[in-house]
Design a protein around this motif. Structure first.
Motif, PDB file in Angstrom:
ATOM      1  N   ARG A 241      -9.031  -3.591  -4.813  1.00 35.31           N
ATOM      2  CA  ARG A 241      -8.120  -3.997  -5.873  1.00 35.31           C
ATOM      3  C   ARG A 241      -8.331  -3.131  -7.098  1.00 35.31           C
ATOM      4  O   ARG A 241      -9.410  -2.564  -7.302  1.00 35.31           O
ATOM      5  N   GLN A 242      -7.266  -3.046  -7.904  1.00 32.61           N
ATOM      6  CA  GLN A 242      -7.324  -2.172  -9.069  1.00 32.61           C
ATOM      7  C   GLN A 242      -6.478  -2.734 -10.187  1.00 32.61           C
ATOM      8  O   GLN A 242      -5.311  -3.089  -9.985  1.00 32.61           O
ATOM      9  N   ALA A 243      -7.071  -2.814 -11.346  1.00 32.62           N
ATOM     10  CA  ALA A 243      -6.360  -3.219 -12.551  1.00 32.62           C
ATOM     11  C   ALA A 243      -5.964  -1.971 -13.331  1.00 32.62           C
ATOM     12  O   ALA A 243      -6.600  -0.921 -13.185  1.00 32.62           O
TER      13      ALA A 243
ATOM     14  N   ARG B  40     -10.600   1.628  -8.859  1.00 35.11           N
ATOM     15  CA  ARG B  40     -10.360   0.776  -7.704  1.00 35.11           C
ATOM     16  C   ARG B  40     -11.707   0.269  -7.186  1.00 35.11           C
ATOM     17  O   ARG B  40     -12.641   1.049  -7.026  1.00 35.11           O
ATOM     18  N   GLU B  41     -11.785  -1.032  -6.914  1.00 32.31           N
ATOM     19  CA  GLU B  41     -13.048  -1.599  -6.469  1.00 32.31           C
ATOM     20  C   GLU B  41     -12.896  -2.266  -5.108  1.00 32.31           C
ATOM     21  O   GLU B  41     -11.838  -2.810  -4.778  1.00 32.31           O
TER      22      GLU B  41
ATOM     23  N   ASP C 175      -8.840 -12.427 -10.822  1.00 28.06           N
ATOM     24  CA  ASP C 175      -8.482 -11.842  -9.527  1.00 28.06           C
ATOM     25  C   ASP C 175      -7.137 -11.129  -9.581  1.00 28.06           C
ATOM     26  O   ASP C 175      -6.723 -10.502  -8.603  1.00 28.06           O
ATOM     27  N   SER C 176      -6.448 -11.210 -10.702  1.00 28.54           N
ATOM     28  CA  SER C 176      -5.142 -10.564 -10.853  1.00 28.54           C
ATOM     29  C   SER C 176      -5.298  -9.052 -10.823  1.00 28.54           C
ATOM     30  O   SER C 176      -5.977  -8.471 -11.676  1.00 28.54           O
ATOM     31  N   ASP C 177      -4.707  -8.404  -9.833  1.00 28.19           N
ATOM     32  CA  ASP C 177      -4.817  -6.963  -9.640  1.00 28.19           C
ATOM     33  C   ASP C 177      -3.760  -6.537  -8.635  1.00 28.19           C
ATOM     34  O   ASP C 177      -3.114  -7.388  -8.006  1.00 28.19           O
TER      35      ASP C 177
END
Length: 126
Positions: free
Chosen positions: A38-40, A45-46, A89-91
């Motif tokens: 996921r990435q914000a 990116r993680e 968790d928003s991504d």
């Protein structure tokens, strides 16, 4: 041509659940080592979770006990069940594959994957 297509993202309130899917086609299928990332905006990116050919799973500490990665080899599809969602968790969530017919181990860093989907947005409101 390798294709990874994510689906299942959306908006949910905190405490809710979503299930992401990733359909694999081309030179790879879900027997490969696959992962969710996921990435914000403005962040790296993680890794979130990974699963290998023997279904060994690995999770980031931030999602352990809440997220479950799984796959259906017959459908060449990877899943991420996300429960007890939090606003953090928003991504944009991406699925990835290493590109091997058989792969063993936990791989949760971006440089270990060669194929990526286009991403699906997850938004969790408080």
């Amino acid at each position: 041509q390798v294709r990874l297509v994510e689906s299942g993202g959306g908006s949910v309130q905190a405490g809710g659940s979503l299930r992401l899917s990733c359909a694999a086609s081309g030179y790879i299928d879900s027997r490969d080592c696959m992962g969710w990332f996921r990435q914000a905006p403005g962040k790296e990116r993680e890794g979130v979770a990974s699963i290998d050919s023997d279904r060994l799973t690995s999770y980031a500490d931030s999602v352990k006990g809440r997220f479950t990665i799984s796959k259906d080899n017959a459908k060449s599809t990877l899943y991420l069940q996300m429960n007890s969602l939090k606003p953090e968790d928003s991504d944009v969530y991406y699925c990835a594959a290493r590109g091997f017919l058989y792969c063993s181990g936990a791989y949760i860093t971006t440089h270990e994957y060669d194929y990526w989907g286009q991403g699906t947005q997850v938004t969790v409101s408080s």
